[in-house]
Design a protein around this motif. Sequence first.
Motif, PDB file in Angstrom:
ATOM      1  N   GLN A 193       0.765  -1.156   0.037  1.00 12.95           N
ATOM      2  CA  GLN A 193      -0.038   0.040   0.037  1.00 12.95           C
ATOM      3  C   GLN A 193       0.770   1.292  -0.099  1.00 12.95           C
ATOM      4  OE1 GLN A 193      -2.330  -0.998   3.415  1.00 12.95           O
ATOM      5  NE2 GLN A 193      -4.166  -1.578   2.117  1.00 12.95           N
TER       6      GLN A 193
ATOM      7  N   TYR B  68      -0.818  -2.016  -5.471  1.00  6.67           N
ATOM      8  CA  TYR B  68      -2.091  -2.462  -4.731  1.00  6.67           C
ATOM      9  C   TYR B  68      -1.772  -4.001  -4.286  1.00  6.67           C
ATOM     10  CZ  TYR B  68      -2.819  -3.592  -9.786  1.00  6.67           C
ATOM     11  OH  TYR B  68      -3.179  -4.244 -10.945  1.00  6.67           O
TER      12      TYR B  68
ATOM     13  N   PHE C 100      -8.218  -5.311  -4.423  1.00  5.66           N
ATOM     14  CA  PHE C 100      -7.178  -4.412  -5.159  1.00  5.66           C
ATOM     15  C   PHE C 100      -8.086  -3.284  -5.534  1.00  5.66           C
ATOM     16  CE2 PHE C 100      -8.072  -8.753  -7.375  1.00  5.66           C
ATOM     17  CZ  PHE C 100      -9.182  -8.108  -8.152  1.00  5.66           C
TER      18      PHE C 100
ATOM     19  N   ASP D 149      -8.068  -1.134  -2.380  1.00  4.30           N
ATOM     20  CA  ASP D 149      -6.453  -0.425  -2.168  1.00  4.30           C
ATOM     21  C   ASP D 149      -6.371   0.713  -3.344  1.00  4.30           C
ATOM     22  OD1 ASP D 149      -5.832  -2.149  -0.465  1.00  4.30           O
ATOM     23  OD2 ASP D 149      -4.312  -3.258  -1.362  1.00  4.30           O
ATOM     24  N   SER D 150      -6.862   0.504  -4.499  1.00  2.00           N
ATOM     25  CA  SER D 150      -6.716   1.527  -5.341  1.00  2.00           C
ATOM     26  C   SER D 150      -7.466   2.810  -4.996  1.00  2.00           C
ATOM     27  CB  SER D 150      -7.396   0.873  -6.802  1.00  2.00           C
ATOM     28  OG  SER D 150      -6.618   0.011  -7.411  1.00  2.00           O
TER      29      SER D 150
END
Length: 295
Positions: free
Chosen positions: A54, A106, A117, A120-121
């Motif tokens: 991250q 990510y 994912f 995370d993005s």
Amino acid sequence: MSAKHAQRRRHWLAMFGLLPLLQACSPLRLINAVVPDGSHTLLEGLAYGDQDRQQLDVYLPKPPVSGAPMAVFFYGGSWNSGNRADYKFVGEALASQGIVTVVADYRLSPEVRYPVFLQDSAQAVKRVLADANGWGVSPERIFLMGHSAGAYNAAMLALDPRWLGGAGVAREKIAGWIGLAGPYDFLPIKVPAVKEAFNWPGTPADSQPLFHAQRPDPAAPARTLLMAARKDELVNPERNTVGLAQALTARGQDVEVALLDGVGHASLIGAMAAPLRGLAPVLEQVRQFIEKRPS
């Protein structure tokens, strides 16, 4: 570029083994080795969470640009590979055009599965929005961008309100998004790595960008640029790029589409690198899209 010049460039690339490198989706270290350093200032390893992956890198134009646009870029790799450092050439290319550029890592499969994912993005976008003003970014000129699996990430953040909304980010803050060779409609899943990443056969229909593009949603960014290699043998451009463009256009979105010759799935993004820009006008079209002001 003339046909003769293009042929010479391809011969040069073939001699040094760069075309096979690109077609194999290699880490592109050879290209990064010749990327100029004088066009940008690098802010490396900024955290947007407490996990190792991250983190993100920021490429600031040199000299600084006041009121600059910003592109948040997500790379591809079937959601199971990739590293932000491999995409220095993308950060440099866009920064050289006066665009503040973020390249975000990510978390990947098999450590995580859909939709982690995407979460995370979205957190990466939240992180850079908090600092964008200090980087000279105009709040009205923020774009999402991705290649291949990363284009999917960008598409889902742009079209599905769950992800940016879950991170506390209003989609109205996104001026537009850019998808390069993205998979936007890939059910049923046939690729083993992608099956794992999306828990196939339990993959929900609303995991697909096309699903959201077919639903009226005025909150989505008003501008979209979709590009792909005309002869992409990995992600079908007619089904994915053209199909998504048609769905977005049907609901009144401003969509630009380009199917490019002379490149493949991987060399499409590789063409942004300084030594390879003669392959296709990828950087120029991205720059023009970002610089275009809404009418």
